[in-house]
Scaffold this motif. Structure first.
Motif, PDB file in Angstrom:
ATOM      1  N   THR A 205       0.909  -1.656   0.083  1.00 47.34           N
ATOM      2  CA  THR A 205      -0.048  -0.159   0.113  1.00 47.34           C
ATOM      3  C   THR A 205       1.231   1.405   0.390  1.00 47.34           C
ATOM      4  O   THR A 205       2.243   1.227  -0.197  1.00 47.34           O
ATOM      5  N   THR A 206      -0.245   2.326   0.007  1.00 48.61           N
ATOM      6  CA  THR A 206       1.115   3.600   0.299  1.00 48.61           C
ATOM      7  C   THR A 206      -0.152   4.280   0.768  1.00 48.61           C
ATOM      8  O   THR A 206      -1.152   4.257   2.256  1.00 48.61           O
ATOM      9  N   MET A 207       1.644   5.664   1.368  1.00 51.23           N
ATOM     10  CA  MET A 207       1.187   6.709   3.080  1.00 51.23           C
ATOM     11  C   MET A 207      -0.947   7.011   2.704  1.00 51.23           C
ATOM     12  O   MET A 207      -1.668   7.101   2.925  1.00 51.23           O
ATOM     13  N   GLU A 208      -0.742   7.646   1.127  1.00 52.30           N
ATOM     14  CA  GLU A 208      -1.905   7.999   1.218  1.00 52.30           C
ATOM     15  C   GLU A 208      -3.119   7.239   1.234  1.00 52.30           C
ATOM     16  O   GLU A 208      -3.868   7.321   1.429  1.00 52.30           O
ATOM     17  N   GLU A 209      -2.714   5.894   0.502  1.00 45.49           N
ATOM     18  CA  GLU A 209      -4.288   4.784   0.319  1.00 45.49           C
ATOM     19  C   GLU A 209      -4.109   4.351   1.220  1.00 45.49           C
ATOM     20  O   GLU A 209      -5.935   4.591   1.559  1.00 45.49           O
ATOM     21  N   LEU A 210      -3.902   4.197   2.580  1.00 46.62           N
ATOM     22  CA  LEU A 210      -3.478   3.759   4.103  1.00 46.62           C
ATOM     23  C   LEU A 210      -4.566   5.080   4.594  1.00 46.62           C
ATOM     24  O   LEU A 210      -5.846   4.902   5.603  1.00 46.62           O
ATOM     25  N   LEU A 211      -4.198   6.162   4.461  1.00 44.85           N
ATOM     26  CA  LEU A 211      -5.121   7.506   5.514  1.00 44.85           C
ATOM     27  C   LEU A 211      -6.689   7.700   4.859  1.00 44.85           C
ATOM     28  O   LEU A 211      -7.605   8.043   5.295  1.00 44.85           O
ATOM     29  N   ARG A 212      -6.193   7.632   3.685  1.00 41.32           N
ATOM     30  CA  ARG A 212      -7.786   7.750   2.732  1.00 41.32           C
ATOM     31  C   ARG A 212      -8.592   6.626   3.120  1.00 41.32           C
ATOM     32  O   ARG A 212      -9.726   6.654   2.692  1.00 41.32           O
TER      33      ARG A 212
END
Length: 312
Positions: A205-212
């Motif tokens: 995953t990515t940091m943005e995917e995780l937060l979104r």
């Protein structure tokens, strides 16, 4: 299967208990009795890891050790009439990590003191007895007493402008405690031996995917990490899940052997949704002071505002 769990009332351990009960196993847990109680149908032996006398003279088909830190104590517990022993270690057993990428064949600490060397020394007792070693990565999910991913889920769902660290496409790899628990039961049931990295595949995953996943419409304000470092932001504590990218191995942990042995991880969105539900149901209130020193504190509005100004 008669299963002994060393630990079993906090986070990963409680998920192992839940999964074992769901499979119909006969479960015994061994804890000090300070952080929760055993579910109905589980035998709870009270004792300290430093003295396994209460377990002597008994036999189990397998054991899962979620609470071993001291090599001598792991030596003593893995020498019991235990069947197949599965030990939860850490990627800190690798001296190169997180500075450099590692895989399951990377060298582990051979000497030294501290968390990483102690985990590596404990591993050697388990492996010498034909057990399995699981070097866990970042474990997340409901009942997370260290509160790293829940910190972000809570903050994002509070709304407003959310300062976020580094670049949004920074790759991450995490593992839901329930997936790790289920797979460790597989290792115990199938008597699979060896050393494995217990986390998701690289690039999961990515940091943005995780937060979104917590809020697709979140107002994320990405702050370059050089500015974060100039501002003295404490990695991992002020911003959980963030270490500067010069630590190349943080999210580059090879898991080929674990995947071949059956480890599978659920979508991060499912984990985030379940954490949100846990928080909404008052989950944070269940956490006591144990290991609270490792828990990231809630960032003040003043600190958030100061960090947001780094974008100006």
């Amino acid at each position: 299967m008669r299963l002994l769990i060393l630990g079993g009332t906090v986070f990963l351990g409680r998920h192992v208990v839940d999964a074992a009960l769901a499979r119909g196993h006969e479960v015994t847990i061994f804890t000090r009795g300070r952080h929760g109680t055993a579910p109905h149908g589980v035998e709870h032996v009270i004792g300290d890891r430093a003295d396994v006398t209460p377990l002597q003279g008994r036999a189990w088909d397998a054991a899962i050790d979620t609470s071993g830190y001291d090599p001598a104590q792991v030596d003593a517990s893995s020498a019991l009439d235990i069947g197949h022993y599965v030990f939860v270690s850490s990627c800190n057993a690798y001296p190169d990590w997180p500075d450099k990428p590692v895989d399951e064949d990377s060298p582990t600490w051979e000497d030294g003191e501290g968390y990483g060397p102690d985990k590596a020394a404990a591993e050697r007792f388990v492996l010498a007895r034909g057990g399995a070693v699981v070097r866990a990565g970042l474990i997340v999910g409901p009942h997370d007493n260290i509160f790293r991913l829940p910190w972000w889920v809570r903050r994002v769902r509070e709304g407003g402008a959310v300062p976020a660290p580094g670049r949004p496409d920074r790759p991450l790899q995490i593992i839901d405690a329930r997936d790790l628990a289920s797979w460790m039961l597989d290792l115990a049931e199938l008597r699979i031996a060896g050393a494995f990295n217990g986390t998701a595949p690289i690039g999961q995953t990515t940091m943005e995917e995780l937060l979104r996943a917590a809020d697709p419409d979140a107002d994320l304000r990405w702050i370059p990490e050089d500015k974060l470092e100039e501002a003295g932001v404490e990695p991992w504590m002020e911003f959980p899940l963030w270490l500067p990218e010069r630590f190349e191995g943080t999210w580059h942990i090879g898991t080929e052997k674990a995947q071949a042995a059956g480890l599978r991880t659920r979508p991060v969105g499912e984990t985030v949704a379940d954490i949100a539900t846990w928080l909404e149901n008052g989950g944070e209130a269940e956490l006591d002071e144990w290991r609270s020193e490792h828990r990231p504190g809630k960032m003040s509005p003043e600190r958030e505002a100061a960090l947001s100004r780094l974008l100006c």
